[in-house]
Scaffold this motif. Structure first.
Motif, PDB file in Angstrom:
ATOM      1  N   GLN A   1       0.726  -1.407   0.330  1.00  0.00           N
ATOM      2  CA  GLN A   1      -0.007  -0.268  -0.016  1.00  0.00           C
ATOM      3  C   GLN A   1       0.685   1.069  -0.045  1.00  0.00           C
ATOM      4  OE1 GLN A   1      -3.916   0.919   1.639  1.00  0.00           O
ATOM      5  NE2 GLN A   1      -3.717  -1.300   2.768  1.00  0.00           N
ATOM      6  N   GLY A   2       1.533   1.381  -0.289  1.00  0.00           N
ATOM      7  CA  GLY A   2       3.111   2.326  -0.157  1.00  0.00           C
ATOM      8  C   GLY A   2       3.516   2.931  -1.525  1.00  0.00           C
ATOM      9  N   GLY A   3       2.697   2.587  -2.433  1.00  0.00           N
ATOM     10  CA  GLY A   3       2.341   3.462  -3.913  1.00  0.00           C
ATOM     11  C   GLY A   3       4.055   3.338  -4.218  1.00  0.00           C
ATOM     12  N   GLY A   4       4.814   2.959  -3.824  1.00  0.00           N
ATOM     13  CA  GLY A   4       6.112   3.358  -4.599  1.00  0.00           C
ATOM     14  C   GLY A   4       7.294   4.329  -2.894  1.00  0.00           C
ATOM     15  N   LEU A   5       6.530   4.873  -2.425  1.00  0.00           N
ATOM     16  CA  LEU A   5       6.937   5.445  -1.452  1.00  0.00           C
ATOM     17  C   LEU A   5       7.365   5.294  -0.234  1.00  0.00           C
ATOM     18  CD1 LEU A   5       4.788   8.273  -2.489  1.00  0.00           C
ATOM     19  CD2 LEU A   5       7.281   8.609  -1.712  1.00  0.00           C
ATOM     20  N   ASP A   6       7.068   3.631   0.174  1.00  0.00           N
ATOM     21  CA  ASP A   6       6.758   3.129   1.330  1.00  0.00           C
ATOM     22  C   ASP A   6       8.558   3.063   1.958  1.00  0.00           C
ATOM     23  OD1 ASP A   6       7.851  -0.353   0.296  1.00  0.00           O
ATOM     24  OD2 ASP A   6       7.117   1.049  -0.770  1.00  0.00           O
ATOM     25  N   GLY A   7       9.550   3.105   1.094  1.00  0.00           N
ATOM     26  CA  GLY A   7      10.538   3.242   1.833  1.00  0.00           C
ATOM     27  C   GLY A   7      10.924   4.780   2.287  1.00  0.00           C
ATOM     28  N   LEU A   8      10.635   5.222   1.920  1.00  0.00           N
ATOM     29  CA  LEU A   8      10.470   6.978   2.860  1.00  0.00           C
ATOM     30  C   LEU A   8      10.217   6.875   4.021  1.00  0.00           C
ATOM     31  CD1 LEU A   8      11.722   9.754   2.526  1.00  0.00           C
ATOM     32  CD2 LEU A   8       9.666   9.793   0.633  1.00  0.00           C
ATOM     33  N   LEU A   9       9.154   6.614   3.359  1.00  0.00           N
ATOM     34  CA  LEU A   9       8.070   6.191   4.886  1.00  0.00           C
ATOM     35  C   LEU A   9       8.195   6.095   6.001  1.00  0.00           C
ATOM     36  CD1 LEU A   9       4.327   6.404   2.306  1.00  0.00           C
ATOM     37  CD2 LEU A   9       4.948   8.107   4.415  1.00  0.00           C
ATOM     38  N   ARG A  10       8.515   4.388   5.786  1.00  0.00           N
ATOM     39  CA  ARG A  10       9.373   3.806   6.348  1.00  0.00           C
ATOM     40  C   ARG A  10      10.451   4.686   7.359  1.00  0.00           C
ATOM     41  NH1 ARG A  10       8.734  -0.559   3.443  1.00  0.00           N
ATOM     42  NH2 ARG A  10      10.468  -0.935   2.878  1.00  0.00           N
ATOM     43  N   GLN A  11      11.400   5.304   6.317  1.00  0.00           N
ATOM     44  CA  GLN A  11      13.004   5.989   7.179  1.00  0.00           C
ATOM     45  C   GLN A  11      12.108   6.722   8.266  1.00  0.00           C
ATOM     46  OE1 GLN A  11      15.011   7.629   4.193  1.00  0.00           O
ATOM     47  NE2 GLN A  11      16.012   6.018   3.684  1.00  0.00           N
ATOM     48  N   ARG A  12      11.095   7.685   7.790  1.00  0.00           N
ATOM     49  CA  ARG A  12      10.034   9.207   8.577  1.00  0.00           C
ATOM     50  C   ARG A  12       8.887   8.212   9.910  1.00  0.00           C
ATOM     51  NH1 ARG A  12       9.311  14.225   6.008  1.00  0.00           N
ATOM     52  NH2 ARG A  12       9.451  14.520   8.821  1.00  0.00           N
ATOM     53  N   THR A  13       9.936   7.240   9.856  1.00  0.00           N
ATOM     54  CA  THR A  13       8.129   6.320  10.339  1.00  0.00           C
ATOM     55  C   THR A  13       8.262   6.994  12.132  1.00  0.00           C
ATOM     56  OG1 THR A  13       7.235   3.942  11.625  1.00  0.00           O
ATOM     57  CG2 THR A  13       9.235   4.793  11.836  1.00  0.00           C
ATOM     58  N   HIS A  14       8.909   8.361  12.409  1.00  0.00           N
ATOM     59  CA  HIS A  14       9.343   8.440  14.300  1.00  0.00           C
ATOM     60  C   HIS A  14       8.258   9.513  13.604  1.00  0.00           C
ATOM     61  CE1 HIS A  14      10.687   5.419  15.416  1.00  0.00           C
ATOM     62  NE2 HIS A  14      12.354   5.219  14.745  1.00  0.00           N
ATOM     63  N   ASP A  15       8.294  10.087  12.085  1.00  0.00           N
ATOM     64  CA  ASP A  15       8.009  11.227  12.256  1.00  0.00           C
ATOM     65  C   ASP A  15       6.570  11.200  11.660  1.00  0.00           C
ATOM     66  OD1 ASP A  15      10.365  12.718  12.247  1.00  0.00           O
ATOM     67  OD2 ASP A  15      11.281  12.543  10.010  1.00  0.00           O
ATOM     68  N   LEU A  16       5.823  10.065  11.465  1.00  0.00           N
ATOM     69  CA  LEU A  16       4.371  10.154  10.697  1.00  0.00           C
ATOM     70  C   LEU A  16       3.310   9.994  11.955  1.00  0.00           C
ATOM     71  CD1 LEU A  16       2.587   9.195   9.003  1.00  0.00           C
ATOM     72  CD2 LEU A  16       3.781   7.363   8.606  1.00  0.00           C
ATOM     73  N   SER A  17       2.396  10.186  12.181  1.00  0.00           N
ATOM     74  CA  SER A  17       1.407   9.792  12.858  1.00  0.00           C
ATOM     75  C   SER A  17       0.432  10.076  12.192  1.00  0.00           C
ATOM     76  CB  SER A  17       1.472  10.606  13.995  1.00  0.00           C
ATOM     77  OG  SER A  17       1.719  12.150  13.787  1.00  0.00           O
ATOM     78  N   GLY A  18      -0.717   8.481  12.468  1.00  0.00           N
ATOM     79  CA  GLY A  18      -2.108   8.428  12.283  1.00  0.00           C
ATOM     80  C   GLY A  18      -3.548   9.545  13.275  1.00  0.00           C
ATOM     81  N   ILE A  19      -3.554  10.560  12.384  1.00  0.00           N
ATOM     82  CA  ILE A  19      -4.658  11.163  13.292  1.00  0.00           C
ATOM     83  C   ILE A  19      -6.172  11.170  12.818  1.00  0.00           C
ATOM     84  CG2 ILE A  19      -5.004  13.498  14.433  1.00  0.00           C
ATOM     85  CD1 ILE A  19      -2.642  14.096  14.772  1.00  0.00           C
ATOM     86  N   LEU A  20      -6.836  10.415  13.023  1.00  0.00           N
ATOM     87  CA  LEU A  20      -8.154  10.025  12.657  1.00  0.00           C
ATOM     88  C   LEU A  20      -9.320  11.492  12.259  1.00  0.00           C
ATOM     89  CD1 LEU A  20      -9.821   7.696  12.078  1.00  0.00           C
ATOM     90  CD2 LEU A  20     -10.815   8.212  14.090  1.00  0.00           C
ATOM     91  N   ASN A  21      -9.284  11.376  11.257  1.00  0.00           N
ATOM     92  CA  ASN A  21      -9.622  12.537  10.561  1.00  0.00           C
ATOM     93  C   ASN A  21     -11.338  12.517  11.170  1.00  0.00           C
ATOM     94  OD1 ASN A  21      -8.946  13.912   8.775  1.00  0.00           O
ATOM     95  ND2 ASN A  21      -9.624  12.541   6.994  1.00  0.00           N
ATOM     96  N   GLY A  22     -12.423  13.989  11.234  1.00  0.00           N
ATOM     97  CA  GLY A  22     -13.528  13.707  12.589  1.00  0.00           C
ATOM     98  C   GLY A  22     -14.967  14.444  11.698  1.00  0.00           C
ATOM     99  N   VAL A  23     -15.490  14.234  11.531  1.00  0.00           N
ATOM    100  CA  VAL A  23     -17.267  14.821  11.249  1.00  0.00           C
ATOM    101  C   VAL A  23     -18.045  15.798  11.673  1.00  0.00           C
ATOM    102  CG1 VAL A  23     -19.969  14.000  11.107  1.00  0.00           C
ATOM    103  CG2 VAL A  23     -17.935  12.227  11.185  1.00  0.00           C
TER     104      VAL A  23
END
Length: 485
Positions: free
Chosen positions: A234-256
């Motif tokens: 599911q990384g669309g070719g960018l998974d390597g970069l996203l894994r490198q930056r895993t500590h800078d990445l957070s998942g924040i749920l959208n709201g309604v």
């Protein structure tokens, strides 16, 4: 200390909406303002944006126009009081119809220039082009704003000083803003920004990658999606970069935005209702059946779909599983537009089973509300889904969501398995494998629960009491801004 943040995006509800991004940019800034932040928004000057802003006034001419002849920064106000900056470049933005595609549904040939100007303008605001206000945080959304963090880093390097910190939010990694490498020169970025450590992406350039590489912090719109995009699948070719930056990445749920999506106050419905007074929901159902020419039976299980009709949204899977709904005597209402093959396939089933299936092509906000309220089950069988808002609307309206357990769908819907029903946590139906058997099994579970009316009602009421408002998500964004400043 009040934090000043600039949100940069291509669309914002109610001015311009082609998807969920507009709902987020329309709701998150006011939610942050409510928490005490000073938040403004920067948008391209599309016709509906200019038309929807009050007291539009000039801020400053822009020194670069990327070929638009002339460009300027203007400022207006939304009805809710949020201040909006607009990049005024009529040669780029004053086009009828879709903001990204021409009449033949082909992306505009100058999209790289149109959205480079947006990103560059954001960096100008961080450099006090408006003498009265400058952001400490530049929060860019999706590929259209992906160059904002890059222009910011370039300006900081040039001036040897920190201008603002940047946050980049991925709403959907599938849309990457890819352009030919030959166009890099006209961006006016330093030559070394084109490379693997920069905007280069498999011999081309990607605005999305620019955001992911140059922003100080990254977010995406659900915790599960944040994990999924770090995988090869599911990384669309960018998974390597996203894994490198895993500590800078957070998942924040959208709201309604419950000011817009709340069945007790929704003026777009034929009748209003609450979790304790559900009679109005039955009125919405028979009204919906009448609107789509289906038999008006209150005891039939009615499935609703409001969606782009694409493979990403899993509508091909639903089409393959439709006989299951028909065989059990259910009804299905589909509203949306998209892939011609899917449109035709769904229309064909509707012609064969007019008493069970109704399909309408198009998009209309009022009808979307009517379907969410009038359905017993709202189907969101997406292949992948960064967050998904449809299932959150469905929960609020007591229309149990039927979802593929991915991304934000996995984070928000609790399956009506026997143990979850016993624990009184179930709020919908979720299937794990993306195949017809799994979806058919979830559909059968929906029919089985519908036959047990008191348990169905309990699940409905639980769903309606869930709170996915913007409050909690806005708190998390504000905490992130504070960390950065």
């Amino acid at each position: 200390m009040t934090i000043r943040a600039l949100h940069v995006a291509s669309e914002l509800y109610p001015l311009l909406k082609t998807g969920g991004l507009a709902d987020v940019t329309g709701a998150l800034p006011p939610a942050l303002i409510e928490l005490g932040a000073d938040v403004r928004v920067l948008l391209p000057g599309f016709p509906s944006v200019l038309a929807g802003l009050a007291d539009l006034k000039s801020v400053a001419p822009l020194a670069r126009s990327f070929g638009a002849r002339q460009a300027a920064l203007e400022q207006g106000t939304l009805a809710n009081g949020v201040v909006v900056y607009v990049v005024r470049a009529d040669a780029f933005y004053e086009r009828p119809g879709n903001p990204y595609l021409d009449a033949q549904h082909v992306p505009y040939g100058d999209n790289a220039q149109r959205f480079a100007l947006l990103g560059w303008s954001a960096a100008q605001l961080a450099q006090h082009i408006d003498p009265a206000w400058a952001p400490q945080i530049v929060h860019a959304h999706d590929w259209h704003a992906g160059l904002a963090p890059a222009y910011l880093k370039a300006a900081e390097r040039d001036q040897h000083r920190r201008l603002a910190r940047s946050v980049f939010t991925v709403h959907n990694l599938a849309y990457q803003g890819i352009f030919p490498a030959q166009q890099f020169g006209m961006l006016g970025l330093p030559p070394d920004f084109y490379g693997m450590h920069g905007v280069e992406f498999y011999g081309q350039m990607s605005f999305l990658k620019a955001g992911l590489y140059f922003a100080d912090r990254l977010t995406t719109v659900s915790p599960t999606y944040a994990r999924e995009i770090q995988t090869l699948a599911q990384g669309g070719g960018l998974d390597g970069l996203l894994r490198q930056r895993t500590h800078d990445l957070s998942g924040i749920l959208n709201g309604v935005d419950y000011a817009v999506w709340k069945p007790s106050t929704d003026t777009l419905l034929p009748a209003r209702y609450t979790d304790t007074r559900l009679a109005g929901k039955r009125v919405c159902k028979t009204s919906l059946q009448a609107r789509f020419g289906l038999p008006q039976k209150s005891d039939v299980l009615l499935f609703g779909v409001v969606s782009r009709l694409t493979e990403q949204k899993g509508l091909d899977l639903l089409l393959a599983t439709l006989p299951e709904i028909v065989r059990h005597g259910g009804q299905l209402v589909v509203f949306g537009t998209g892939d011609p093959a899917l449109e035709t396939g769904l229309q064909r089933v509707a012609q064969t089973h007019p008493e069970s299936v109704a399909v309408e092509l198009g998009f209309d906000e009022t009808l979307a509300h009517a379907i969410i309220a009038g359905s017993d089950v709202v189907a969101v069988p997406s292949r992948f889904e960064p967050c998904g808002l449809t299932q959150l609307y469905a929960l609020a309206y007591g229309s149990l969501p039927l979802v593929h357990r991915v991304g934000g769908l996995a984070d928000t819907v609790v399956d009506a398995s026997l143990e979850n029903l016993a624990d009184e946590t179930a709020t919908g139906f979720a299937f794990d494998r993306f195949d017809p058997e799994s979806l058919a099994s979830a559909i059968r579970r929906a029919f089985a629960l519908y036959a047990r009316r008191s348990e169905w009602k309990a699940a409905q009421q639980r769903a309606m009491r869930e709170d996915f408002g913007w409050g909690a998500s806005a708190e998390r964004y504000l905490a992130l801004y504070r960390e950065l400043t």
